[in-house]
Design a protein around this motif. Structure first.
Motif, PDB file in Angstrom:
ATOM      1  N   ILE B  72       0.859  -1.179   0.000  1.00  0.00           N
ATOM      2  CA  ILE B  72       0.000   0.000   0.000  1.00  0.00           C
ATOM      3  C   ILE B  72       0.895   1.227   0.000  1.00  0.00           C
ATOM      4  O   ILE B  72       1.810   1.327   0.822  1.00  0.00           O
ATOM      5  CB  ILE B  72      -0.907   0.015   1.246  1.00  0.00           C
ATOM      6  CG1 ILE B  72      -1.880  -1.158   1.176  1.00  0.00           C
ATOM      7  CG2 ILE B  72      -1.641   1.334   1.358  1.00  0.00           C
ATOM      8  CD1 ILE B  72      -2.683  -1.328   2.429  1.00  0.00           C
ATOM      9  N   LEU B  74       1.420   5.272   0.372  1.00  0.00           N
ATOM     10  CA  LEU B  74       0.872   6.548   0.825  1.00  0.00           C
ATOM     11  C   LEU B  74       1.552   7.640   0.024  1.00  0.00           C
ATOM     12  O   LEU B  74       2.770   7.601  -0.155  1.00  0.00           O
ATOM     13  CB  LEU B  74       1.116   6.756   2.315  1.00  0.00           C
ATOM     14  CG  LEU B  74       0.429   5.738   3.228  1.00  0.00           C
ATOM     15  CD1 LEU B  74       0.816   5.990   4.670  1.00  0.00           C
ATOM     16  CD2 LEU B  74      -1.070   5.812   3.075  1.00  0.00           C
ATOM     17  N   ASP B 130      -3.962   4.125  -2.640  1.00  0.00           N
ATOM     18  CA  ASP B 130      -4.440   2.778  -2.912  1.00  0.00           C
ATOM     19  C   ASP B 130      -5.958   2.772  -2.784  1.00  0.00           C
ATOM     20  O   ASP B 130      -6.511   3.275  -1.807  1.00  0.00           O
ATOM     21  CB  ASP B 130      -3.821   1.831  -1.883  1.00  0.00           C
ATOM     22  CG  ASP B 130      -4.178   0.386  -2.169  1.00  0.00           C
ATOM     23  OD1 ASP B 130      -3.321  -0.309  -2.731  1.00  0.00           O
ATOM     24  OD2 ASP B 130      -5.298  -0.026  -1.826  1.00  0.00           O
ATOM     25  N   PHE B 132      -8.284   0.400  -2.352  1.00  0.00           N
ATOM     26  CA  PHE B 132      -8.952  -0.302  -1.267  1.00  0.00           C
ATOM     27  C   PHE B 132      -8.615   0.332   0.079  1.00  0.00           C
ATOM     28  O   PHE B 132      -9.453   0.404   0.978  1.00  0.00           O
ATOM     29  CB  PHE B 132      -8.595  -1.790  -1.251  1.00  0.00           C
ATOM     30  CG  PHE B 132      -9.357  -2.528  -0.192  1.00  0.00           C
ATOM     31  CD1 PHE B 132     -10.698  -2.836  -0.383  1.00  0.00           C
ATOM     32  CD2 PHE B 132      -8.769  -2.861   1.018  1.00  0.00           C
ATOM     33  CE1 PHE B 132     -11.434  -3.459   0.604  1.00  0.00           C
ATOM     34  CE2 PHE B 132      -9.504  -3.484   2.019  1.00  0.00           C
ATOM     35  CZ  PHE B 132     -10.831  -3.786   1.800  1.00  0.00           C
ATOM     36  N   ASN B 133      -7.398   0.806   0.196  1.00  0.00           N
ATOM     37  CA  ASN B 133      -7.029   1.483   1.430  1.00  0.00           C
ATOM     38  C   ASN B 133      -7.915   2.721   1.644  1.00  0.00           C
ATOM     39  O   ASN B 133      -8.302   3.040   2.765  1.00  0.00           O
ATOM     40  CB  ASN B 133      -5.551   1.873   1.366  1.00  0.00           C
ATOM     41  CG  ASN B 133      -5.004   2.288   2.710  1.00  0.00           C
ATOM     42  OD1 ASN B 133      -4.480   3.360   2.863  1.00  0.00           O
ATOM     43  ND2 ASN B 133      -5.156   1.427   3.719  1.00  0.00           N
ATOM     44  N   TYR B 135     -10.940   2.880   0.773  1.00  0.00           N
ATOM     45  CA  TYR B 135     -12.179   2.331   1.309  1.00  0.00           C
ATOM     46  C   TYR B 135     -12.063   2.132   2.824  1.00  0.00           C
ATOM     47  O   TYR B 135     -12.976   2.452   3.584  1.00  0.00           O
ATOM     48  CB  TYR B 135     -12.496   1.000   0.611  1.00  0.00           C
ATOM     49  CG  TYR B 135     -13.660   0.270   1.220  1.00  0.00           C
ATOM     50  CD1 TYR B 135     -14.957   0.621   0.883  1.00  0.00           C
ATOM     51  CD2 TYR B 135     -13.466  -0.749   2.152  1.00  0.00           C
ATOM     52  CE1 TYR B 135     -16.036  -0.018   1.450  1.00  0.00           C
ATOM     53  CE2 TYR B 135     -14.542  -1.396   2.733  1.00  0.00           C
ATOM     54  CZ  TYR B 135     -15.819  -1.025   2.380  1.00  0.00           C
ATOM     55  OH  TYR B 135     -16.889  -1.644   2.956  1.00  0.00           O
ATOM     56  N   VAL B 136     -10.921   1.609   3.249  1.00  0.00           N
ATOM     57  CA  VAL B 136     -10.732   1.377   4.682  1.00  0.00           C
ATOM     58  C   VAL B 136     -10.826   2.689   5.453  1.00  0.00           C
ATOM     59  O   VAL B 136     -11.505   2.787   6.479  1.00  0.00           O
ATOM     60  CB  VAL B 136      -9.380   0.686   4.938  1.00  0.00           C
ATOM     61  CG1 VAL B 136      -9.087   0.625   6.428  1.00  0.00           C
ATOM     62  CG2 VAL B 136      -9.380  -0.699   4.331  1.00  0.00           C
ATOM     63  N   TRP B 137     -10.182   3.725   4.944  1.00  0.00           N
ATOM     64  CA  TRP B 137     -10.235   5.010   5.656  1.00  0.00           C
ATOM     65  C   TRP B 137     -11.649   5.577   5.655  1.00  0.00           C
ATOM     66  O   TRP B 137     -12.080   6.203   6.609  1.00  0.00           O
ATOM     67  CB  TRP B 137      -9.251   6.011   5.059  1.00  0.00           C
ATOM     68  CG  TRP B 137      -7.820   5.564   5.188  1.00  0.00           C
ATOM     69  CD1 TRP B 137      -6.917   5.412   4.189  1.00  0.00           C
ATOM     70  CD2 TRP B 137      -7.143   5.178   6.394  1.00  0.00           C
ATOM     71  NE1 TRP B 137      -5.716   4.960   4.682  1.00  0.00           N
ATOM     72  CE2 TRP B 137      -5.828   4.809   6.038  1.00  0.00           C
ATOM     73  CE3 TRP B 137      -7.519   5.083   7.743  1.00  0.00           C
ATOM     74  CZ2 TRP B 137      -4.888   4.380   6.971  1.00  0.00           C
ATOM     75  CZ3 TRP B 137      -6.579   4.655   8.671  1.00  0.00           C
ATOM     76  CH2 TRP B 137      -5.285   4.312   8.282  1.00  0.00           C
ATOM     77  N   GLU B 139     -14.236   3.783   5.828  1.00  0.00           N
ATOM     78  CA  GLU B 139     -14.931   3.043   6.879  1.00  0.00           C
ATOM     79  C   GLU B 139     -14.592   3.603   8.260  1.00  0.00           C
ATOM     80  O   GLU B 139     -15.462   3.765   9.115  1.00  0.00           O
ATOM     81  CB  GLU B 139     -14.556   1.560   6.824  1.00  0.00           C
ATOM     82  CG  GLU B 139     -15.106   0.842   5.627  1.00  0.00           C
ATOM     83  CD  GLU B 139     -16.622   0.865   5.610  1.00  0.00           C
ATOM     84  OE1 GLU B 139     -17.246   0.055   6.291  1.00  0.00           O
ATOM     85  OE2 GLU B 139     -17.185   1.723   4.894  1.00  0.00           O
ATOM     86  N   LEU B 189      -4.644  -2.408  -7.279  1.00  0.00           N
ATOM     87  CA  LEU B 189      -5.428  -1.447  -6.504  1.00  0.00           C
ATOM     88  C   LEU B 189      -4.694  -0.125  -6.340  1.00  0.00           C
ATOM     89  O   LEU B 189      -5.240   0.836  -5.826  1.00  0.00           O
ATOM     90  CB  LEU B 189      -5.740  -2.027  -5.121  1.00  0.00           C
ATOM     91  CG  LEU B 189      -6.766  -3.145  -5.126  1.00  0.00           C
ATOM     92  CD1 LEU B 189      -6.744  -3.875  -3.794  1.00  0.00           C
ATOM     93  CD2 LEU B 189      -8.154  -2.596  -5.397  1.00  0.00           C
TER      94      LEU B 189
END
Lengths: 768, 506
Positions: B72, B74, B130, B132-133, B135-137, B139, B189
């Motif tokens: 991933i 940043l 990234d 999907f990352n 998406y995680v943030w 969430e 991704l």
């Protein structure tokens, strides 16, 4: 250097609330504009014809906004007016509102306005000019709403803001187009680029936009109605903003831009029509007024009309008359407003039907009023006479439409004369008995009669010294507008000529109207009842609220199901649009290699989803959805991803629990009673579900590039030291994601905790 | 300090702040101090980041040390760094503002941990490279904001929270499907990697499905028409500190994702969607401002204005010229400051008068002139009055619109401007100018039980910032222009992210 006067005035504004509360005499604040005036005067007098002093500083350069300032003949003349009249206004206001609790606030805003107005006339950058333009609108708004606890004053302040503000936005669009077309944001360069501008395809649009903006600011028909209403402001404000300075901004801008924009039918035609219409409207509406300030407001309209008309004509004589008229008007109109305020201050009324014979009680004010009124009426040897003569000269020198122009000008001037006498002469010299109950009227303090007297005397002096004024002021201004020096000088006396005859006609007509003024007053109600643009404004503002409410009731209905439906409908629409526009339909044939267990799980999930739609309680819905989640977890398990399945189950359980606590507070599920709506919901659900199915199937068929997952699998053991690639992905390759999800769970736990704490507290409360 | 350290600091500090605040939950005074100190540290780190990024162009850090696109990444370009800075600023202001609410015991001890978690999600979303990352943030933000919404546990709050969470989960689902399909098709991704793989125009059409789902997801987060309902439904219910930070940050993360998407990983699909985006932006502006015109409660009016203003930002994106993008970026920065501040001031009004209903307010200008100034600055900045920050933001969009010959959209942008001003003057005239309906004597009392300093301080600071941006924000706009240049030409971004591609294993 040119930015400093602006900043100085703003600074004076900032200290004025403190000065007003201290023991320092408030009128001393006038030292700031007086200093600015003196400095500007010395710079201006040193300025040769056609010369400028310019300077610039960077600001928001990518947007074209730089701090470009210029002192030229025309802007400088207005700057002198602003600082000069401003000085007197500050003195006047300190007397007019002496002891008022909001005097400090008034002065603060007055100074801010003065600074903005000064910046406006000194700006050489269209965006910078616009910044000051809007600042004058906003300070005007705050000043008109000075008596802010009065609902009518608030409404009138808003009206002024919205009309000039809307015009301002059109103007901004015009400026941006102008700047892009002329390839410069500097006014001094734009006016040189007239040919480029006129040949541009957007010439019509930008000119229209600029004229609209200027017309709103300078109160041209049909955007004129805010100006008489702005009289809700205290008199010093009306005298300064709404006669001497701010309302001239539109005219100033039109004159300044005329080299870049004139020469077309659009320009000359629309300005002439606007100007004439405003002139006549102001005259007709003004003659029926009985309130001193409203009389003066309508004559301001007429004068603004004449100025616009003259710019529309655009010959050298016309521009010269425009400058002379503008200068003369600023002097006498501000004086008359201040006189009106003084009368109001001493007698408590501004109604001419109740005023008369004040010359005995207020002799000095009466002299000031008389001098100003004579200048306004255009009597020789006042400066107003010079202005009127030149207007007529302009008309007689015209090749086309000269007669029409002269008729409009003569009629307008007749009314102006009558109104001048009504406002300046009637209260002091007429035989109407004074009706000021409970008041012993006496002369006002010096701060109230000094400033108007000074201005009125200027009007006389300028007339007597017309040649000098022409050389020192008017000539420079005309040269700055027309970009070429004026060919003839200015004089008071032109011998026995057609203009003089017209002047005599004007005087006769005007005096006749004045003599019959009492016959006209009773018709005010009938004339003002005629619906005009003002009622259009009222309807628009009223309807806006209504439309907004109706629209918002429909969209933001408060029903969650409807929100969800709209969101899903939007997503479905986008998907449908995508398939219709770009294709990409998947292959829908079913192969023979179906496995039993996944199929069963799919049917279970689908059944539970269906069950959720027909469940009668919210709890039931949650349980059904929980089943869907578990089925999916089992599918993961079947396709050998146990860790994924465990995560899924955990999250599923937590989410369901958290939601249950919220659901607990909500009323039971309501069945949709209308079959049509229910059917629509089913259709929507089917459409969205179908769309999602299609795209998932489509996705299976497409693999554009090799996946990184193969590389991850290769690296898993040698580089990351883990045999289970899924685990390695979770704790190493994509550890950050896992970390984030851990935090999600932590927060969820916190949420559960706080919801439980609430229940506990409730129980304790119930127990105690 | 290495580049990677600076980037990770932006995430480590909020995590540490949250953990410390959790640990000190039983000692409220200590927790409060830690909460504010953590925000100060975050702000300092953000300043450091901006300084470094503006120098270097783009910074990248590979999480877990795996080279992109396998781990991933940043990434901090000028846009991301600028957003991080503004978010940190809002975080600090909210932490200070919250002091007052906490002392009254009306905010539970979970406020500070959740605030830091929320900021973590926001900063993560800004910095991630990234999909999907991201998406995680999202969430993290969603769950943190949901719990924050329910703090205080009023019935209206829980109902608002339900609407909020349901609609946002819908967006999450769309996001997940879109991201999943993109991964299925492209096998990656990493945003930069996706952008490279999408450079072949023949493949772009295949990605419209994913692109459209992501558009819907980001759009809902941003609050565009017709996906904005969650916002006005919930923003007026929680404690003011909470709704202020929401108003400032949440929707802007959605706008940020749209900008990032259409200048990077969805840039290939942009041309086909341009007119759709333009008209969506226009509809968003109009619908939002009409909603504001229809309401008479301070925070509700302000909430609808968020929606309306989002339209301007999206319009800037949809025009896709350097000036327009700079305008959008500047708009976001300005809006975050001004909007947060308006909620702060709205909160002070509610604190003093016990209500935000315009009908029950009045007399504030007479009795609290400084509060009037504090409101006037952000309100008229929002209304686009020069030379406050909002004017420059709007000017950039309008200039870009006229340059792009988007006549109708620009006309709407200007027209909505006057309506915005109209509804701002509504608050001004009702709450400030109108005489206090309770009469003069009651009006002279503030009505607040405790000193207002923690509430006034952040509001005053933000009003000052607004004025400073307006008068001397040329440098900030120049930064936005540089950020826009990076967005228009994403080559440097991609090269910085994928620089270590050949090396593979570190």
């Amino acid at each position: 250097m040119l930015l400093w006067p602006v900043l100085l005035l703003a600074a004076a504004g900032l200290i004025s609330p403190y000065v007003a509360r201290s023991r320092i005499p408030v009128w001393l604040l006038a030292a700031a504009p007086a200093g600015v005036f003196a400095w500007l005067l010395s710079s201006y007098l040193r300025l040769g014809v056609g010369e400028t002093t310019a300077e610039s500083l960077g600001w928001f350069d990518p947007l074209g906004a730089s701090l470009d300032f210029v002192l030229d003949g025309f802007g400088g003349l207005l700057a002198l007016l602003i600082s000069g009249v401003g000085t007197l206004i500050v003195i006047y206001a300190s007397g007019y509102l002496a002891g008022h609790r909001d005097l400090g606030r008034l002065l603060l805003l007055l100074f801010f306005f003065m600074a903005s107005m000064l910046g406006l006339v000194l700006a050489d950058n269209v965006i910078l000019l616009f910044v000051f333009w809007e600042l004058t609108s906003i300070t005007s708004y705050l000043l008109v709403g000075f008596n802010h606890e009065d609902k009518a004053a608030r409404a009138k302040a808003l009206q002024a803001l919205l009309v000039t503000g809307a015009g301002g936005l059109a103007m901004l669009a015009g400026f941006i187009l102008l700047g892009t077309t002329a390839e410069s944001w500097r006014l001094s360069e734009i006016v040189q680029a007239g040919d480029l501008v006129r040949s541009s395809p957007v010439y019509g649009a930008l000119t229209a936009c600029i004229i609209i903006g200027a017309a709103a600011k300078s109160a041209q028909v049909p955007l004129h109605f805010w100006l008489p209403n702005a009289m809700a402001a205290p008199t010093p404000v009306s005298a300064f903003l709404h006669s001497a300075t701010m309302v001239k901004a539109g005219v100033f801008l039109l004159a300044k831009l005329s080299p870049a924009l004139d020469g077309t039918l659009l320009w000359h035609g629309s300005l002439s029509v606007l100007g004439s219409a405003t002139l006549i409207t102001g005259a007709v509406l003004g003659i029926v007024q009985t309130d001193l300030k409203r009389i003066l407001a309508y004559t301001t309209l007429s004068v603004l009309g004449i100025l616009t008309l003259l710019i529309g004509i655009g010959t050298e004589l016309a521009i010269k008359s425009m400058v002379v008229f503008l200068l003369g008007h600023a002097l006498y109109k501000a004086a008359l407003f201040m006189v009106a305020g003084t009368v109001d201050h001493e007698t408590g009324t501004r109604d001419v039907r109740r005023l008369g014979g004040l010359r005995r009680a207020m002799p000095v004010t009466a002299v000031a009023a008389l001098l100003a009124a004579f200048s306004k009426a255009g009597f020789p040897p006042f400066f107003g006479f010079v202005g009127k003569e030149y207007v007529y000269k302009t008309g007689t020198a015209l090749d086309q439409a000269g007669t029409a122009f002269i008729v409009v000008a003569v009629v307008g001037n007749m009314f102006l004369l009558a109104l001048a006498l009504k406002a300046g002469l009637h209260p002091f010299w007429s035989k109407t008995p004074l009706d000021a109950p409970g008041r012993t009227v006496h002369e006002a303090p010096w701060s109230l009669w000094g400033p108007p007297l000074a201005l009125a005397l200027c009007g006389l002096a300028f007339g007597l010294a017309a040649g000098l004024v022409g050389e020192a002021l008017v000539g420079k201004a005309v040269a700055a507008i027309r970009l070429e020096p004026m060919t003839s000088s200015l004089s008071l006396w032109h011998g026995l000529s057609l203009p003089l005859v017209l002047s005599v006609v004007t005087m006769a007509g005007g005096l006749l109207i004045y003599a019959n003024r009492r016959l006209i007053w009773p018709h005010r109600g009938r004339i003002e009842a005629v619906p005009g643009p003002s009622s259009v404004y009222e309807t628009m503002v009223g309807n806006l609220a209504e439309v907004a409410k109706r629209k918002t009731r429909i969209l933001q209905s408060g029903a969650l199901t409807r929100y969800v439906a709209i969101v899903i409908a939007a997503a479905t629409f986008l998907l449908g649009w995508k398939f219709l526009r770009f294709g990409g339909w998947p292959d829908l044939t079913i192969g023979p290699d179906i496995e039993i267990l996944p199929a069963v799980l799919c049917v279970l999930a689908a059944g539970a989803a269906l069950g959720a739609t027909i469940a009668t309680s919210r709890l039931g819905v949650l349980v059904a959805l929980g089943i869907v989640g578990i089925a999916i977890a089992l599918l993961f398990l079947h396709y050998s991803a146990p860790d994924l399945a465990i995560t899924q189950i955990l999250v599923e359980a937590l989410t369901v629990m958290l939601l249950m606590l919220v659901v607990y507070k909500l009323p039971p599920v309501r069945r949709e009673p209308r079959p049509g709506v229910a059917a629509a919901k089913w259709a929507l659900a089917a459409g969205f579900g179908g769309g999602m199915t299609l795209i998932v199937l489509q996705a299976l068929e497409l693999q554009v590039a090799p996946s990184i997952s193969e590389q991850l699998a290769t690296w898993s053991y040698p580089a990351a030291h883990g045999r289970n690639v899924v685990n390695v992905i979770l704790v190493d390759f994509r550890a950050l994601d896992t970390f984030g999800e851990m935090i999600v769970l932590t927060i969820a736990a916190l949420g559960v905790l706080s919801l439980l704490a609430r229940r506990k507290r409730k129980r304790e409360d119930a127990g105690s | 300090m290495s580049d990677a350290t600076i980037i990770f600091l932006q995430l480590v500090i909020p995590v540490a702040g949250a953990v410390v605040c959790l640990a000190t939950g039983r000692a409220p005074r200590v927790q409060r101090v830690c909460g504010v100190l953590g925000s100060i540290a975050a702000l300092m780190a953000a300043v450091l980041l901006v300084a470094r990024v503006d120098d270097a162009g783009v910074l990248a850090a590979q999480a877990s040390g795996w080279a992109a696109p396998y781990g991933i990444t940043l990434v901090a370009d000028r846009l991301a760094a600028g957003m991080v800075l503004v978010a940190a600023l809002v975080g600090l202001a909210t932490a200070v503002y919250g002091l007052r609410d906490v002392t009254d015991g009306r905010l539970p001890w979970t406020f500070y941990p959740l605030l830091h978690f929320l900021l973590l999600g926001v900063q993560g979303a800004f910095l991630t490279g990234d999909l999907f990352n991201l998406y995680v943030w999202f969430e993290v933000m969603l769950v943190a904001s949901f719990v924050l919404l329910t703090l205080g546990n009023g019935r209206a709050q829980l109902e608002g929270a339900l609407k909020y969470v349901v609609l946002n989960i819908l967006a999450s689902a769309l996001f997940l499907v879109g991201a999943g399909m993109l991964y299925g098709k492209l096998g990656t991704l990493n945003m930069a990697d996706i952008a490279i793989k999408l450079q072949d125009p023949s493949e772009v059409a295949l990605l419209h499905t994913s692109g459209i789902l992501l558009l819907a997801a980001f759009g809902l987060k941003a609050g565009i028409f017709p996906l904005f309902f969650w916002l006005p439904a919930s923003y007026h219910t929680p404690r003011v500190a909470v709704s202020a930070v929401f108003a400032g940050l949440l929707t802007k993360v959605g706008v940020y994702a749209l900008i990032r998407g259409y200048t990077l990983f969805l840039s290939g699909t942009f041309e086909d969607l341009r007119s759709l985006l333009i008209w969506t932006a226009v509809a968003t502006m109009v619908v939002g401002v009409l909603g504001a015109a229809a309401h008479f409660e301070v925070r509700r009016i302000l909430s609808f204005h968020i929606v309306s203003q989002i339209g301007y930002m999206v319009l800037g994106l949809a025009l896709m010229t350097p000036l327009a993008l700079a305008g959008a970026v500047f708009y976001i920065g300005h809006h975050i400051i001004v909007k947060t501040n308006l909620f702060f001031v709205g909160g002070i009004i509610e604190e003093m008068r016990g209500s935000g209903e315009l009908g029950r307010l009045g007399g504030l200008y007479r009795n609290h002139p400084w509060l009037a100034v504090l409101f006037f600055v952000p309100a008229f900045s929002l209304g686009g009055i020069p030379p406050l920050s909002g004017f420059w933001a709007k000017l950039a969009i309008v200039e870009a619109g006229l340059e792009a010959e988007a006549w109708v959209a620009t006309a709407f942008a200007l027209g909505v401007g006057i309506l915005t001003l109209f509804s701002m003057t509504k608050i001004w005239m009702e709450a400030f100018w109108k005489a206090d309906p309770r009469g003069e004597e009651a009006a002279a009392r503030t009505g607040a039980r405790k000193p207002l300093a923690p509430l006034v301080l952040p509001a005053a600071a933000f009003a000052t910032i607004t004025v400073v941006i307006g008068l001397a924000g040329g440098e900030m706009f120049a930064y936005a222009m540089r950020a826009a240049d990076q967005l228009m030409d994403n080559a440097i971004y991609i090269r910085t992210v994928l620089g270590g591609l050949e090396g593979g294993v570190p």
